[in-house]
Design a protein around this motif. Sequence first.
Motif, PDB file in Angstrom:
ATOM      1  N   ALA A 142     -17.470 -13.572   7.904  1.00 46.91           N
ATOM      2  CA  ALA A 142     -17.162 -13.343   9.324  1.00 46.91           C
ATOM      3  C   ALA A 142     -15.774 -13.875   9.684  1.00 46.91           C
ATOM      4  O   ALA A 142     -15.004 -13.217  10.393  1.00 46.91           O
ATOM      5  N   ASP A 143     -15.440 -15.081   9.178  1.00 46.72           N
ATOM      6  CA  ASP A 143     -14.100 -15.636   9.422  1.00 46.72           C
ATOM      7  C   ASP A 143     -13.022 -14.708   8.873  1.00 46.72           C
ATOM      8  O   ASP A 143     -11.983 -14.496   9.505  1.00 46.72           O
ATOM      9  N   ALA A 144     -13.283 -14.186   7.670  1.00 46.81           N
ATOM     10  CA  ALA A 144     -12.297 -13.311   7.030  1.00 46.81           C
ATOM     11  C   ALA A 144     -12.111 -12.028   7.839  1.00 46.81           C
ATOM     12  O   ALA A 144     -10.976 -11.556   8.019  1.00 46.81           O
ATOM     13  N   LYS A 145     -13.187 -11.461   8.357  1.00 45.75           N
ATOM     14  CA  LYS A 145     -13.077 -10.221   9.130  1.00 45.75           C
ATOM     15  C   LYS A 145     -12.320 -10.447  10.435  1.00 45.75           C
ATOM     16  O   LYS A 145     -11.503  -9.615  10.840  1.00 45.75           O
ATOM     17  N   VAL A 146     -12.593 -11.559  11.109  1.00 43.78           N
ATOM     18  CA  VAL A 146     -11.871 -11.861  12.351  1.00 43.78           C
ATOM     19  C   VAL A 146     -10.380 -12.045  12.070  1.00 43.78           C
ATOM     20  O   VAL A 146      -9.518 -11.555  12.808  1.00 43.78           O
ATOM     21  N   ALA A 147     -10.071 -12.754  10.978  1.00 50.26           N
ATOM     22  CA  ALA A 147      -8.663 -12.957  10.623  1.00 50.26           C
ATOM     23  C   ALA A 147      -7.995 -11.632  10.243  1.00 50.26           C
ATOM     24  O   ALA A 147      -6.856 -11.367  10.644  1.00 50.26           O
ATOM     25  N   LEU A 148      -8.695 -10.792   9.493  1.00 49.81           N
ATOM     26  CA  LEU A 148      -8.140  -9.492   9.122  1.00 49.81           C
ATOM     27  C   LEU A 148      -7.933  -8.609  10.353  1.00 49.81           C
ATOM     28  O   LEU A 148      -6.955  -7.864  10.432  1.00 49.81           O
ATOM     29  N   LEU A 149      -8.846  -8.723  11.314  1.00 51.33           N
ATOM     30  CA  LEU A 149      -8.677  -7.986  12.568  1.00 51.33           C
ATOM     31  C   LEU A 149      -7.386  -8.401  13.259  1.00 51.33           C
ATOM     32  O   LEU A 149      -6.599  -7.553  13.717  1.00 51.33           O
ATOM     33  N   ALA A 165     -13.070  -4.020  13.786  1.00 53.26           N
ATOM     34  CA  ALA A 165     -13.826  -4.335  15.000  1.00 53.26           C
ATOM     35  C   ALA A 165     -15.222  -3.731  14.949  1.00 53.26           C
ATOM     36  O   ALA A 165     -16.198  -4.356  15.386  1.00 53.26           O
ATOM     37  N   GLN A 166     -15.324  -2.530  14.408  1.00 49.99           N
ATOM     38  CA  GLN A 166     -16.635  -1.914  14.249  1.00 49.99           C
ATOM     39  C   GLN A 166     -17.496  -2.699  13.267  1.00 49.99           C
ATOM     40  O   GLN A 166     -18.711  -2.845  13.469  1.00 49.99           O
ATOM     41  N   ALA A 167     -16.882  -3.217  12.202  1.00 54.52           N
ATOM     42  CA  ALA A 167     -17.629  -4.004  11.230  1.00 54.52           C
ATOM     43  C   ALA A 167     -18.134  -5.312  11.836  1.00 54.52           C
ATOM     44  O   ALA A 167     -19.186  -5.833  11.436  1.00 54.52           O
ATOM     45  N   LEU A 168     -17.388  -5.863  12.806  1.00 56.18           N
ATOM     46  CA  LEU A 168     -17.769  -7.123  13.441  1.00 56.18           C
ATOM     47  C   LEU A 168     -18.763  -6.933  14.581  1.00 56.18           C
ATOM     48  O   LEU A 168     -19.422  -7.898  14.988  1.00 56.18           O
ATOM     49  N   GLU A 169     -18.851  -5.714  15.119  1.00 59.48           N
ATOM     50  CA  GLU A 169     -19.766  -5.467  16.228  1.00 59.48           C
ATOM     51  C   GLU A 169     -21.205  -5.741  15.782  1.00 59.48           C
ATOM     52  O   GLU A 169     -21.662  -5.267  14.748  1.00 59.48           O
ATOM     53  N   GLY A 170     -21.897  -6.507  16.570  1.00 63.88           N
ATOM     54  CA  GLY A 170     -23.270  -6.859  16.217  1.00 63.88           C
ATOM     55  C   GLY A 170     -23.393  -8.135  15.416  1.00 63.88           C
ATOM     56  O   GLY A 170     -24.505  -8.584  15.122  1.00 63.88           O
ATOM     57  N   SER A 171     -22.255  -8.741  15.055  1.00 60.46           N
ATOM     58  CA  SER A 171     -22.296 -10.007  14.326  1.00 60.46           C
ATOM     59  C   SER A 171     -22.501 -11.151  15.306  1.00 60.46           C
ATOM     60  O   SER A 171     -22.596 -10.954  16.516  1.00 60.46           O
ATOM     61  N   ASP A 172     -22.555 -12.371  14.764  1.00 60.04           N
ATOM     62  CA  ASP A 172     -22.749 -13.536  15.637  1.00 60.04           C
ATOM     63  C   ASP A 172     -21.461 -13.934  16.343  1.00 60.04           C
ATOM     64  O   ASP A 172     -21.423 -14.964  17.026  1.00 60.04           O
ATOM     65  N   ARG A 173     -20.398 -13.149  16.198  1.00 61.21           N
ATOM     66  CA  ARG A 173     -19.125 -13.447  16.862  1.00 61.21           C
ATOM     67  C   ARG A 173     -19.007 -12.778  18.227  1.00 61.21           C
ATOM     68  O   ARG A 173     -17.941 -12.786  18.825  1.00 61.21           O
ATOM     69  N   GLY A 174     -20.078 -12.183  18.724  1.00 62.55           N
ATOM     70  CA  GLY A 174     -20.035 -11.554  20.032  1.00 62.55           C
ATOM     71  C   GLY A 174     -19.722 -10.071  19.952  1.00 62.55           C
ATOM     72  O   GLY A 174     -19.666  -9.476  18.869  1.00 62.55           O
ATOM     73  N   PHE A 176     -17.449  -6.696  20.296  1.00 59.20           N
ATOM     74  CA  PHE A 176     -16.064  -6.264  20.083  1.00 59.20           C
ATOM     75  C   PHE A 176     -15.835  -4.866  20.660  1.00 59.20           C
ATOM     76  O   PHE A 176     -14.862  -4.205  20.308  1.00 59.20           O
ATOM     77  N   ARG A 177     -16.733  -4.432  21.559  1.00 62.77           N
ATOM     78  CA  ARG A 177     -16.628  -3.079  22.102  1.00 62.77           C
ATOM     79  C   ARG A 177     -15.338  -2.889  22.913  1.00 62.77           C
ATOM     80  O   ARG A 177     -14.645  -1.887  22.766  1.00 62.77           O
ATOM     81  N   LEU A 178     -15.029  -3.846  23.791  1.00 66.65           N
ATOM     82  CA  LEU A 178     -13.818  -3.706  24.603  1.00 66.65           C
ATOM     83  C   LEU A 178     -12.563  -3.805  23.740  1.00 66.65           C
ATOM     84  O   LEU A 178     -11.569  -3.115  23.991  1.00 66.65           O
ATOM     85  N   ARG A 179     -12.613  -4.657  22.729  1.00 62.85           N
ATOM     86  CA  ARG A 179     -11.460  -4.771  21.833  1.00 62.85           C
ATOM     87  C   ARG A 179     -11.270  -3.475  21.051  1.00 62.85           C
ATOM     88  O   ARG A 179     -10.141  -3.014  20.847  1.00 62.85           O
ATOM     89  N   LEU A 180     -12.376  -2.901  20.606  1.00 65.74           N
ATOM     90  CA  LEU A 180     -12.308  -1.615  19.921  1.00 65.74           C
ATOM     91  C   LEU A 180     -11.740  -0.545  20.845  1.00 65.74           C
ATOM     92  O   LEU A 180     -10.954   0.315  20.419  1.00 65.74           O
ATOM     93  N   ALA A 181     -12.106  -0.587  22.140  1.00 62.32           N
ATOM     94  CA  ALA A 181     -11.572   0.382  23.098  1.00 62.32           C
ATOM     95  C   ALA A 181     -10.052   0.265  23.211  1.00 62.32           C
ATOM     96  O   ALA A 181      -9.347   1.276  23.325  1.00 62.32           O
ATOM     97  N   HIS A 182      -9.541  -0.963  23.172  1.00 60.86           N
ATOM     98  CA  HIS A 182      -8.083  -1.142  23.200  1.00 60.86           C
ATOM     99  C   HIS A 182      -7.433  -0.495  21.975  1.00 60.86           C
ATOM    100  O   HIS A 182      -6.371   0.127  22.080  1.00 60.86           O
ATOM    101  N   HIS A 183      -8.060  -0.656  20.822  1.00 63.29           N
ATOM    102  CA  HIS A 183      -7.507  -0.049  19.601  1.00 63.29           C
ATOM    103  C   HIS A 183      -7.469   1.476  19.737  1.00 63.29           C
ATOM    104  O   HIS A 183      -6.482   2.120  19.343  1.00 63.29           O
ATOM    105  N   ARG A 184      -8.550   2.046  20.276  1.00 54.37           N
ATOM    106  CA  ARG A 184      -8.586   3.496  20.452  1.00 54.37           C
ATOM    107  C   ARG A 184      -7.530   3.956  21.456  1.00 54.37           C
ATOM    108  O   ARG A 184      -6.914   5.025  21.279  1.00 54.37           O
ATOM    109  N   CYS A 185      -7.314   3.177  22.507  1.00 55.93           N
ATOM    110  CA  CYS A 185      -6.276   3.529  23.480  1.00 55.93           C
ATOM    111  C   CYS A 185      -4.893   3.507  22.837  1.00 55.93           C
ATOM    112  O   CYS A 185      -4.039   4.361  23.139  1.00 55.93           O
ATOM    113  N   GLU A 186      -4.658   2.526  21.968  1.00 51.97           N
ATOM    114  CA  GLU A 186      -3.382   2.469  21.251  1.00 51.97           C
ATOM    115  C   GLU A 186      -3.224   3.681  20.344  1.00 51.97           C
ATOM    116  O   GLU A 186      -2.130   4.261  20.238  1.00 51.97           O
TER     117      GLU A 186
END
Length: 382
Positions: A142-149, A165-174, A176-186
């Motif tokens: 999980a730490d590695a995925k957050v850092a890679l994000l 962000a999709q891989a982290l969605e549903g994890s114990d890190r909360g 990431f739907r809104l963050r994923l939305a920002h990526h899609r907007c970019e």
Amino acid sequence: MGFDLSWLLWALPVAFALGWLASRFDLRQWRLESRQAPRAYFRGLNHLLNEQQDQAIDAFIEAVRHDPDAAELHFALGGLFRRRGDYDRAVRVHEHLLARADLPPRERERAQHALAFDFLKAGLLDRAEAAFTALLGTRYDADAKVALLGIHERSRDWARAAEMAQALEGSDRGSFRLRLAHHRCEQAAALHRQGHTTEALALLESLVHQVPQSARAWAALADLRQSLGHVDGGLAALEALADHCPEHVPLIAHSLAQWSLMAGTPERARSRLADWAQAHAPSLDVTQALATLDPDATTARQRYIAHLRQEPSLVAATLWLAGVPLGTADEEPLVRRALERAGEPLKRYRCAACGFESRQYFWHCPGCQGWDTYPPRRVEEL
């Protein structure tokens, strides 16, 4: 000439005595070093508690010299080097640990984790990415995925950032739907710049259905529709934003007023903004938008008086004074320029995380790299 056995009788006790003395010397040396190592360790710990990082590093270096096989001392030393900004030495310490063949798998993962953060702090994003990728599937997954994000975001590789962000969605890190939305907007913005407007429009229309809580997605869809000449479609997107994300209405109040005037439906926008103003704290942007929609200048100026009754505002007072003479023809420009200059800093937006201020509203703070850290209100209203 025969062999004299008496020499053998003398040699055996002498050899035994020498061996015993040597063992005693080694034992004393080992005891001395074992006492010196914990002393140095505790001395370093004491320096750490007193926030004396340089002295703590010296003490831990001494402890490592007395006990070079102690992995915990290496981790402490590497962490200190990183905190002090001495990333080269931190990397060497953790690479030395990884080079040890006798290091247990659990400690090896820990060393790889520390090394990855050394590279990240040093700004070596390619090496940090490789180091964190090696941690996927381990207890540091999980730490590695957050850092890679974060690395993908800093590199503006929005496709890979969205994938992480999709891989982290549903994890114990909360979530990431809104963050994923920002990526899609970019991604949609990049497609629009490249001339792929149809693909960008389809991506945003799909996004607002998947993540209707994303104010940025609705605002981006509205801007794209309006740029294509679909004013009614842009207004529909702004109204949907007001329904799903009412706290962000001040950001789109001006566009809602201007586009409704273009579409010939000012009453609809006036009614929506007036309802919002009654249900929320006063907003200068909403007050200005309502003043724009008022056909009568006197009624428009009364909007600012109503705002001032609810909340003191230098900017609102300056706008109200726009319709009042301020001295002679020579004096008035000076007074108005002074008022505008005094009110300019109050019109900025301020990041709630790092305090970075800007005239422009940012979804992604340029200072702390945080998402959605800007309140959708001006500095004066915070």
